[in-house]
Design a protein around this motif. Structure first.
Motif, PDB file in Angstrom:
ATOM      1  N   GLY A  94       0.775  -1.229   0.000  1.00  0.00           N
ATOM      2  CA  GLY A  94       0.000   0.000   0.000  1.00  0.00           C
ATOM      3  C   GLY A  94       0.804   1.275   0.000  1.00  0.00           C
ATOM      4  N   GLU A  95       2.142   1.189   0.035  1.00  0.00           N
ATOM      5  CA  GLU A  95       2.926   2.413   0.147  1.00  0.00           C
ATOM      6  C   GLU A  95       2.802   3.320  -1.072  1.00  0.00           C
ATOM      7  OE1 GLU A  95       7.314   1.884   0.017  1.00  0.00           O
ATOM      8  OE2 GLU A  95       6.863  -0.241  -0.142  1.00  0.00           O
ATOM      9  N   GLU A  96       2.368   2.758  -2.212  1.00  0.00           N
ATOM     10  CA  GLU A  96       2.282   3.563  -3.426  1.00  0.00           C
ATOM     11  C   GLU A  96       1.081   4.499  -3.437  1.00  0.00           C
ATOM     12  OE1 GLU A  96       2.045   0.265  -3.408  1.00  0.00           O
ATOM     13  OE2 GLU A  96       3.931  -0.547  -4.215  1.00  0.00           O
ATOM     14  N   PHE A  97       0.024   4.187  -2.677  1.00  0.00           N
ATOM     15  CA  PHE A  97      -1.205   4.970  -2.838  1.00  0.00           C
ATOM     16  C   PHE A  97      -1.936   5.343  -1.550  1.00  0.00           C
ATOM     17  CE2 PHE A  97      -2.222   0.473  -3.066  1.00  0.00           C
ATOM     18  CZ  PHE A  97      -3.305   0.348  -2.225  1.00  0.00           C
ATOM     19  N   LEU A  98      -1.488   4.872  -0.402  1.00  0.00           N
ATOM     20  CA  LEU A  98      -2.252   5.106   0.826  1.00  0.00           C
ATOM     21  C   LEU A  98      -1.918   6.414   1.534  1.00  0.00           C
ATOM     22  CD1 LEU A  98      -2.439   1.566   2.477  1.00  0.00           C
ATOM     23  CD2 LEU A  98      -4.289   2.884   1.435  1.00  0.00           C
ATOM     24  N   VAL A  99      -0.728   6.956   1.350  1.00  0.00           N
ATOM     25  CA  VAL A  99      -0.336   8.168   2.070  1.00  0.00           C
ATOM     26  C   VAL A  99      -1.303   9.311   1.735  1.00  0.00           C
ATOM     27  CG1 VAL A  99       1.450   9.926   2.363  1.00  0.00           C
ATOM     28  CG2 VAL A  99       2.082   7.513   2.260  1.00  0.00           C
ATOM     29  N   SER A 103      -9.690 -12.372  11.901  1.00  0.00           N
ATOM     30  CA  SER A 103     -11.004 -12.848  11.477  1.00  0.00           C
ATOM     31  C   SER A 103     -11.932 -13.081  12.661  1.00  0.00           C
ATOM     32  CB  SER A 103     -10.874 -14.140  10.667  1.00  0.00           C
ATOM     33  OG  SER A 103     -10.398 -15.204  11.484  1.00  0.00           O
ATOM     34  N   ALA A 104     -11.354 -13.243  13.849  1.00  0.00           N
ATOM     35  CA  ALA A 104     -12.158 -13.509  15.042  1.00  0.00           C
ATOM     36  C   ALA A 104     -12.244 -12.309  15.976  1.00  0.00           C
ATOM     37  CB  ALA A 104     -11.573 -14.695  15.801  1.00  0.00           C
ATOM     38  N   ASP A 105     -11.724 -11.150  15.549  1.00  0.00           N
ATOM     39  CA  ASP A 105     -11.714  -9.991  16.428  1.00  0.00           C
ATOM     40  C   ASP A 105     -12.780  -8.981  16.012  1.00  0.00           C
ATOM     41  OD1 ASP A 105     -10.758  -7.203  17.386  1.00  0.00           O
ATOM     42  OD2 ASP A 105      -9.527  -8.604  18.525  1.00  0.00           O
ATOM     43  N   PRO A 106     -13.708  -8.644  16.914  1.00  0.00           N
ATOM     44  CA  PRO A 106     -14.789  -7.724  16.553  1.00  0.00           C
ATOM     45  C   PRO A 106     -14.328  -6.287  16.327  1.00  0.00           C
ATOM     46  CG  PRO A 106     -14.863  -8.242  18.896  1.00  0.00           C
ATOM     47  CD  PRO A 106     -13.845  -9.161  18.293  1.00  0.00           C
ATOM     48  N   SER A 107     -13.132  -5.930  16.803  1.00  0.00           N
ATOM     49  CA  SER A 107     -12.633  -4.563  16.603  1.00  0.00           C
ATOM     50  C   SER A 107     -12.110  -4.347  15.188  1.00  0.00           C
ATOM     51  CB  SER A 107     -11.503  -4.260  17.602  1.00  0.00           C
ATOM     52  OG  SER A 107     -11.956  -4.361  18.926  1.00  0.00           O
ATOM     53  N   PHE A 108     -11.839  -5.424  14.483  1.00  0.00           N
ATOM     54  CA  PHE A 108     -11.252  -5.323  13.149  1.00  0.00           C
ATOM     55  C   PHE A 108     -12.314  -4.890  12.139  1.00  0.00           C
ATOM     56  CE2 PHE A 108      -9.766  -7.607   9.171  1.00  0.00           C
ATOM     57  CZ  PHE A 108      -8.780  -6.680   8.879  1.00  0.00           C
ATOM     58  N   ASP A 109     -12.028  -3.835  11.411  1.00  0.00           N
ATOM     59  CA  ASP A 109     -12.942  -3.321  10.395  1.00  0.00           C
ATOM     60  C   ASP A 109     -12.505  -3.865   9.034  1.00  0.00           C
ATOM     61  OD1 ASP A 109     -14.396  -1.813   8.533  1.00  0.00           O
ATOM     62  OD2 ASP A 109     -14.481  -0.078   9.869  1.00  0.00           O
ATOM     63  N   SER A 148     -10.617  -1.794   1.630  1.00  0.00           N
ATOM     64  CA  SER A 148     -10.510  -0.564   0.838  1.00  0.00           C
ATOM     65  C   SER A 148      -9.057  -0.138   0.637  1.00  0.00           C
ATOM     66  CB  SER A 148     -11.286   0.569   1.501  1.00  0.00           C
ATOM     67  OG  SER A 148     -10.632   1.044   2.663  1.00  0.00           O
ATOM     68  N   THR A 149      -8.139  -0.697   1.449  1.00  0.00           N
ATOM     69  CA  THR A 149      -6.718  -0.380   1.290  1.00  0.00           C
ATOM     70  C   THR A 149      -6.010  -1.380   0.369  1.00  0.00           C
ATOM     71  OG1 THR A 149      -5.921  -1.737   3.148  1.00  0.00           O
ATOM     72  CG2 THR A 149      -6.694   0.505   3.659  1.00  0.00           C
TER      73      THR A 149
END
Length: 205
Positions: free
Chosen positions: A63-68, A95-101, A107-108
């Motif tokens: 993702g370093e090419e487009f996320l900044v 996959s088992a963590d509810p905090s993970f979006d 989208s990244t």
């Protein structure tokens, strides 16, 4: 109450004199963190308090090419939880963590299986979050490794505050008549802090 920085908007600005040394510093942070923890990728998000958003400021690996420069609401995902709580976090199975979006991760264009994250805290203020994605199994195996990431994040935050726009302008005013190279001096101070901690981490890792 969550500690927040009163200079967060300035830290996430893209039009200040501190841009070049700050960008170099943050890229060093993510590159070193990725190497130390054997991760597939690493990111630094800075908190824009005024907009209540986290901003990708540096990325190493996927993702370093487009996320900044990309932004997302400060309360989303694990980075948002870390920024809100001020506590580091490690998740071996996202996959088992509810905090993970997952939708945010998708989208990244990179969905990790595991991650470690720590807040960037300086003077009891949260400046942002440092994440390492898919660190090596050994790096995420215990509290010790998470403590090392948190230590690195604190040192990175201290270095970052050395070159905030406010500090740069103050030093520029003090040294202009003497003809000193402000940005270079500030950058060297910040990178020296990071270099000392990198040597420590590699020595005990």
């Amino acid at each position: 109450m969550t500690p927040r920085t009163d200079s967060a908007a300035a830290l996430s600005s893209t039009t200040t004199v501190a841009d070049a040394p700050r960008s170099e510093l943050l890229q060093s942070v993510v590159d070193v963190a990725r190497a130390i923890f054997g991760a597939e990728a690493s990111s630094v998000f800075l908190l824009d308090e005024e907009a209540d958003e986290l901003v990708f400021q540096a990325v190493s690996g996927q993702g370093e090419e487009f996320l900044v420069g990309r932004r997302f609401p400060a309360g989303r995902g694990i980075a948002g939880w870390v920024a809100t709580s001020g506590e580091p976090m490690v998740v071996d199975d996202l996959s088992a963590d509810p905090s993970f979006d997952r939708s945010l991760a998708e989208s990244t264009a990179y969905v990790p299986n595991a991650l470690m994250a720590a807040p960037l805290i300086s003077d009891a203020r949260i400046l942002g979050v440092l994440e390492v994605l898919d660190p090596s199994p050994q790096a995420r195996s215990g509290v010790r490794e998470l403590d090392l990431l948190a230590m690195f994040a604190r040192q990175a935050a201290a270095a970052l505050r050395v070159i905030t726009p406010e500090r740069v302008r103050e030093a520029e005013e003090r040294t202009a008549s003497a003809g000193h190279t402000l940005a270079g001096a500030q950058r060297e101070d910040a990178l020296r802090l990071l270099g000392s901690l990198e040597r420590l981490l590699r020595g005990v890792g």
